[in-house]
Structure formats: structure tokens, C-alpha cells
Design a protein around this motif. Sequence first.
Motif, PDB file in Angstrom:
ATOM      1  N   ALA A   9       8.640   6.231   4.989  1.00 48.70           N
ATOM      2  CA  ALA A   9       9.805   6.584   5.738  1.00 48.70           C
ATOM      3  C   ALA A   9      10.119   5.225   6.236  1.00 48.70           C
ATOM      4  CB  ALA A   9       9.940   7.585   6.750  1.00 48.70           C
ATOM      5  N   ASP A  10       9.443   4.920   8.132  1.00 51.43           N
ATOM      6  CA  ASP A  10       9.868   3.687   8.555  1.00 51.43           C
ATOM      7  C   ASP A  10       9.974   2.691   7.564  1.00 51.43           C
ATOM      8  OD1 ASP A  10       9.720   5.469  10.803  1.00 51.43           O
ATOM      9  OD2 ASP A  10       7.680   4.644  11.297  1.00 51.43           O
ATOM     10  N   ARG A  11       9.478   2.639   6.835  1.00 47.43           N
ATOM     11  CA  ARG A  11       9.003   1.037   6.025  1.00 47.43           C
ATOM     12  C   ARG A  11      10.579   1.148   5.654  1.00 47.43           C
ATOM     13  NH1 ARG A  11       4.908  -2.542   5.734  1.00 47.43           N
ATOM     14  NH2 ARG A  11       5.568  -3.517   4.103  1.00 47.43           N
ATOM     15  N   LYS A  12      11.047   2.295   4.237  1.00 46.41           N
ATOM     16  CA  LYS A  12      12.008   2.240   4.122  1.00 46.41           C
ATOM     17  C   LYS A  12      13.533   2.042   4.650  1.00 46.41           C
ATOM     18  CE  LYS A  12      13.652   4.947   0.636  1.00 46.41           C
ATOM     19  NZ  LYS A  12      13.523   6.390  -0.256  1.00 46.41           N
ATOM     20  N   ALA A  13      12.989   2.680   6.350  1.00 46.78           N
ATOM     21  CA  ALA A  13      13.761   2.283   7.030  1.00 46.78           C
ATOM     22  C   ALA A  13      14.329   1.190   7.927  1.00 46.78           C
ATOM     23  CB  ALA A  13      14.495   3.363   8.611  1.00 46.78           C
ATOM     24  N   MET A  14      13.179   0.088   8.073  1.00 49.61           N
ATOM     25  CA  MET A  14      13.292  -1.053   8.549  1.00 49.61           C
ATOM     26  C   MET A  14      13.260  -2.334   7.074  1.00 49.61           C
ATOM     27  SD  MET A  14       9.624  -1.244   9.769  1.00 49.61           S
ATOM     28  CE  MET A  14       8.810  -0.550  11.308  1.00 49.61           C
ATOM     29  N   GLY A  15      13.658  -1.710   5.710  1.00 47.67           N
ATOM     30  CA  GLY A  15      13.972  -2.672   4.467  1.00 47.67           C
ATOM     31  C   GLY A  15      15.439  -2.374   4.280  1.00 47.67           C
ATOM     32  N   LYS A  16      16.317  -1.382   4.863  1.00 46.17           N
ATOM     33  CA  LYS A  16      17.615  -0.962   4.762  1.00 46.17           C
ATOM     34  C   LYS A  16      17.691  -1.447   6.032  1.00 46.17           C
ATOM     35  CE  LYS A  16      20.223   3.270   4.259  1.00 46.17           C
ATOM     36  NZ  LYS A  16      20.050   4.839   4.941  1.00 46.17           N
ATOM     37  N   ILE A  17      17.543  -2.206   7.438  1.00 45.03           N
ATOM     38  CA  ILE A  17      18.400  -2.995   7.721  1.00 45.03           C
ATOM     39  C   ILE A  17      18.413  -4.318   7.542  1.00 45.03           C
ATOM     40  CG2 ILE A  17      17.928  -3.457   9.712  1.00 45.03           C
ATOM     41  CD1 ILE A  17      16.874  -1.190  11.326  1.00 45.03           C
TER      42      ILE A  17
END
Lengths: 168, 604
Positions: A9-17
Amino acid sequence: MAVNSEQTADRKAMGKIINRYPPERRYILAIMQDLQKQFNYLPKDALQMTAEYVNTPMSVVYSMATFYKAFSLVPKGRVVLKTCDGTACHIKGSNIIIDEIYKTLGIRPGETTADGDFSLETVNCLGACALAPVLVANDRVYPKVTPASLREIIEENRGRRDESTERE
Amino acid sequence: MNQLKGNNPGRRTILVCCGTGCLANGSAAVYEALCDALKGNDKFEVETLAKATGCNGLCEKGPLVKILPDDITYCKVKAEDVPEIVEKTLQQGELVQRLLFRDPATKKYYKSHHETNFYKKQHKLALRNIGEIDPSSVQDYLDRDGYQALEKAVKRMSPAEVIEEVLKSGLRGRGGGGFPTGLKWKACAAVDNPPRYVICNGDEGDPGAFMDRSILEGDPHTVIEGMIICAYAISASKGFIYVRDEYDLAVKNLTKAIENARERGYLGKNILDSELSFDIELVRGGGAFVCGEETALINSIQGNVGEPWDKYVYPAEKGLWGQPTVINNVETWANIPVIINDGAAKFASIGTEGSKGTKVFSLVGKVVNTGLVEVPMGTTLREIIFDIGGGIQKGRQFKAVQTGGPSGGCIPESLLDLPVDFDTLTQAGSMMGSGGMIVMDDRTCMVEVARYYVNFLAEESCGKCVPCREGISFLLETLTRICEGKGKLEDLDLLESMSCTIQQAALCALGRTAPNPVLSTLKYFRDEYLEHINNHRCPAGICKELTEFYVDEKLCTGCGRCRRNCPADAITGEKKKAHTIDPEKCIKCGECIDNCKFQAVKVK
Ligand SMILES: Cc1cc2nc3c(=O)[nH]c(=O)nc-3n(C[C@H](O)[C@H](O)[C@H](O)COP(=O)(O)O)c2cc1C
Ligand code: SF4
Ligand code: SF4
Ligand code: FES
Ligand code: FES
């Protein structure tokens, strides 16, 4: 298992930013600002992903992360105490406030309490010099702080921390 | 006397100051309460409108609420006061006296802050709109002649004429260096190597200064307009505003202002139907003092670590991505529309021979009226501190005023009649800097102040060059030792000789000017250094190791104020009898000495 899904989930959020910006070196700073806001620090994964995205060596991204004061490479406390140590606040006793925080919480500027509740940072001017010395705790501004009012502020924010964890 | 004249031209505007200072004092709640009270309230004869503005410069008295066109200023307003304001002032046309500005010296009430000394001696150019407009409204800016200067430049002047006008105005950069702005533009325009860039330096990292930030927060369009005019003059295609991300309100208001300027066609392709195409991007800085240095700032925009260049080349020749670049300070930009609108001659009629126009200062420290002030160049320090600032807090003794930020110096009482401009301050061993003005009293230790600045610079030195890195840390160690009572007489000579070395050998201006706080305090306050070294005493009662407080029995009335406020329970005494301080328990916070109404607490 839970940890893994959290990581994804974190990596996904990072990617989004990161994807909000064009893949150019000059956006590293903007990306890191947004990451810092989201995660309260710059996770190593995030820096790695940023470096790959803008096609720049990790060492460059890392040196930028350590150069600017806005960034932290370790998680900050749930309540971040920002004590202004600008000149106006300094000559009105901000160093006493910093000493008192150390006596009460055992942390110096740049440190976080062992339980992860409080971090202490100093800033150079909050733009409210008329109200010196000024302290900000998670965006709440406290004007004309004294050693006595500091104790209340810390207690009040212990309460706020509980509030926020309960809600989660 | 409390009755207001009833000549309302149809509409009242209520301005709630929402600058950083007033927000910290709770102005957001006041604004909300006002909006609620006005919504659907049909008891008014006139249409009423509430607006949130930028800093009015009187943060000490905030939250500030102004009512127009009656020109009423209410101070220290709380949300609870709103019903009374609505009923008395808006409906019955009466003043709420207890909320008016009261002169602490004469005890006189003023209906409007415009009538106070704090305001009357000021001359607002760069700050002309701040506090008067809602910074998020482009219409408010337009209503006060906004974008007229741009229109005049683009439609009725050639680029060369614009540069000529800025040259003739005598405007010098407000970021500290004082370089003539017109010359910079001219040099950049002359380099035949497009594209050219325009940068606004909004890094403002001086501790205890918030002029630029207040302009960006309170009147973002003036900076944008200044930059577009420059873009026209030098044919630039792209501009950048570099502002610290931590200044959220500035970032927010600028983002909106840039969008609105695009919508209205002041940014983008063929601005005002001319050949000019120009856009502005916001770059959010990460907070590093050295990034305010122009070459470091350029590095930072390019996505590098924000360190100064090894070899100095004028950015006007080779700046951002190696292209010709004009970089100016926020306040410099804010003056450009004024110069174009009113003409260079009018601007040049204000100020001194070598420094034209006005300067914004953040007047802070131990002064009664703390806040932003803008005065004509050539105003004396005494006028600024005593007439505008209202003198020293709590009737204490003035000791020094520090100008120029960490690279500046401390100026003693004997030089208070110095007219302030770029050249006089430099001659006095300080400098204009970007406009921090910190007033110090007898409870400020000058050795500790020097240590404070040097410590700041030690932390902010990028460490790239040895004289700066090692030299500053030597100064810091020595000063710290003196503050701890371990100083030796030879230390003073060592401080001086090391200062000279750093001044000559450091790479950038951060290092070269770093010794200023040390040299100026050594020059004017040597006695205080000697007192620390020879007598192990800090006369101001600041250096903890050298301080002991005691109560003068003859002066103490036994009011008990100090006892109640002491956070360490170090003070004992019976009512109406002299109190005593237990030095073992005392943490030397100074609460007692600062708050005793009878000056009975002394430094041993
Ligand atoms: C260490 C250091 C910090 C500086 N910080 C700032 C700053 O925060 N804001 C600023 O406008 N200029 C700052 N300057 C000056 C800039 O290098 C540059 O001279 C200025 O932005 C030019 O604009 P002006 O001509 O309009 O003053 C700094 C210089 C040094 C050496
Ligand atoms: S505040 Fe001053 S006068 Fe009052 S008890 Fe303390 S020392 Fe005495
Ligand atoms: S300096 Fe502070 S701790 Fe010491 S006696 Fe005064 S109030 Fe108490
Ligand atoms: S110095 Fe602390 S708010 Fe300005
Ligand atoms: S913020 Fe309101 S007067 Fe400064």
C-alpha cells in the motif's frame, strides 16, 4: 502478511506521488516535499523509487534529502514540537523553552522520544515574531510561551496524540 | 464622540487580518464568527462583506479587524467580541471603545490605526496593498490599480524604456546586496543568448525576519506583475518563484494567484495581445539558509544540492541552466509596478542620495510595537525604534539594534541617529540585509547574541570551503567558552584574527560576512566580553553559568508575582514582605526579573 500488504500500500502511495511530476531531475525536491508530507519522513524505498523515476543516482537524491532541513530520514513523532529559535524568539528565551523540553521529555532538537510520541525541531522564524517565543505543535500555534505554559502545552498535546490514535 | 458619521456609500467592508501573527492569535475564528453573523442578517442598511487579508504590521495587537469606509481598527478581537461589533458598530454606528488601539504612553484611544504614530511615519510602497486586500482575490488587486503597470509597459513603452525607467528610479536590490536593479536587467537583456529566465528569490531564511513572506502571503500579484514586467523588458519566456515549502500560506496564495493570472491572460501566450509569452512556476524550497544565495538557489531549482557555485559568474550572463537570468528579491519585485505606474522620478524623490525609495523592516525583539514597518530610506534608527516602535518594552533600557540578519551587526545607542540606508549601515559595521531589525535591551547578552548568530551560521554553512567551515566552528567554540565563563583575555584577539581570515578567504558571502556579528559586538560591547572573562559575570543575566538572580530587599514590595510565576518554585516570601530566591533551585529562566513591576530582581 499484514506487514507485506502495508508495504505494498505504501509503495502504491509513493508511486502515486512520484507520478504526479514529469520524470525530470528538477522535480526531485517537489517529489520529496510531497513524500515528506504524506509519510512524515522519507522512507528509503521512496528515495529509491524517486531516483529510478528521474533517472538520477541514488547518491544524488540522498544528498539532497540530507541537505534540506525540511526532510527527515527517520519517522518523526506523532506530535512534532517546532520551537522557533529565530532571533526574536531567541532573545525572548526560546533556549529556556528548549532546555525545559529536554528536562520534561528528554529530547533535544532533531530527536524523538523513545515511545514515538514527540519530536522536537527548531525553526528560524515562524513569521509571528511579535508573539515570541513561539511554539508550534502539529500546526497549532502557541504564542508567548513560558516554562509554565510549556508544561500545559505538552500535557494538552499528549491528549491530542491519544485522540488521534483512538480515531485511527 | 462615539457616533459615526452616516455617510456610507452603500457598502461596508470588514477586513479581518489573517496574516501569520494574527492567525496565531486566533483570527480564523474571528473571521468565521463574522461571516456567520453577517450571513442572512438583514438588519443592515448597507451590504456588508468580510474579507481575510494579509499582515497589517501590528501583529502585537492582533487579531486586527478593520471596518471600511468608516476606517475603524479594532485590536485583539476575539470571536466572542463579534456580536458586540455587529450590534454596536454595524447596526448602531457606535464604536466599541475597549477594542480600539490605545497608545500605551498617552493612554489615548485611536479610532483607526492610521492615526497612530506606528502608522503615520511609515510610507507604504511595497506593502501598499497588504492588509487592504484579500490576497486570494485578483479582483481586489485590480481594484487597486493592479496590472495597470503591466498594461502601461506592454502597450505604451518599449522594453528598453522599461529598463531605463527602472534604472532612473535608482532602485537597489532589497535582498541584501543592494545591487542596482536596472543595471542587472540591462546586463541580462544585452546577452544575446535566449532563452532568458526571471527568478523571484523568496527563500528568506533570516532568523527573525518575515518581510518577504508577508508580501507573498498578503499581496502575491504584485510580485507576479513585477516579474512579468521584467520578462517584457528582457524578453524572458519563463519565470520561477522560489519559496520555502514551510511557508504554507505563501505557497497557497501564490499558487492561486498564478492560476488567476493565467485565467485573466496576464500569464501565458501573447499577454495582453502582445508578442510577450511568459509563464511562472512555483518551486518549493527545502529550507537551507545558503539557498537564499543566488547561485545556490539556481542550483536548487535545477535539482541539485543547493550549494553556491565554485566560481562566481553573474547569473545575468550565465544563470539558470547556463542561460541569462535576472534574479531579484521579493520586495524588489513588489516595487516594480509602483515605479512603472508612478514614474521613476517620483520613486527617486523618496529616500537618500544613494538609496532610493523605501525599505520594509521586521521590527521585532524588545520593542513595544512589533511588526512589519516600511519607511523611506534615510529614516533614523531612533525614529523607527522609538517613534514607530514605541520604545522599549516594560520601560527597560535600550542596548542595541541588530540589522542585516546573521551577516549583519549590532548597532549601539550612540549611533541611533544614523539615517538608515545601504551605505550608512555598512559603514557602521552592520548591513541592510533583507530587513530584519531586532531590538535588544539590557536583558540581552551581546556575547550570547554573537554566539547565537555564529551557531546559526555554523549549522547553515554548506561546508564546502574550509575557511567557512573550520573558521566558523572555531569562532563558535571560543564564544561558547566565554559564555560559560571559561574565556581568556587572549580569546578576544583570536576572535578578531580568525574573523579577518574568514572574511578574506571564504567562498561565498555567507562565509565572508559570518564574522560581522562577532566584530560588531567586540567593537561596541567589548566591556560585556571583559565582564564575562574577568569577573565571570553576565550583566544581562542570560548566560546561565554566570548568572545569579537576587531580590533587592529595599525595592521588593512583596507583591508575590514572581513567586507565583516561578516555574521552579525557587522563590519564597510572605505577602508584603521581601522575597528571596533560592539559587540552588533557580533555573535562571528570567521570568521573575522580566516581570517584576518594581525592578526588584537583580543580577548578582
Ligand atoms: C547566505 C546568503 C543568503 C541569502 N539569502 C537571501 C534571501 O533569503 N533572499 C534574498 O532575496 N536574497 C538573499 N541573498 C542575496 C541573493 O544572493 C541575491 O543577491 C538577491 O536575491 C538578489 O536580488 P536583489 O538584487 O533584488 O536583492 C542571500 C545571500 C547570501 C550570501
Ligand atoms: S515580583 Fe518583584 S516586588 Fe513582587 S515579590 Fe517578586 S521581587 Fe518582590
Ligand atoms: S529565574 Fe526563573 S527559576 Fe529563577 S527564580 Fe526567577 S523565575 Fe524562578
Ligand atoms: S523569530 Fe520566532 S517567530 Fe520570528
Ligand atoms: S498578522 Fe495581523 S497584523 Fe501582522
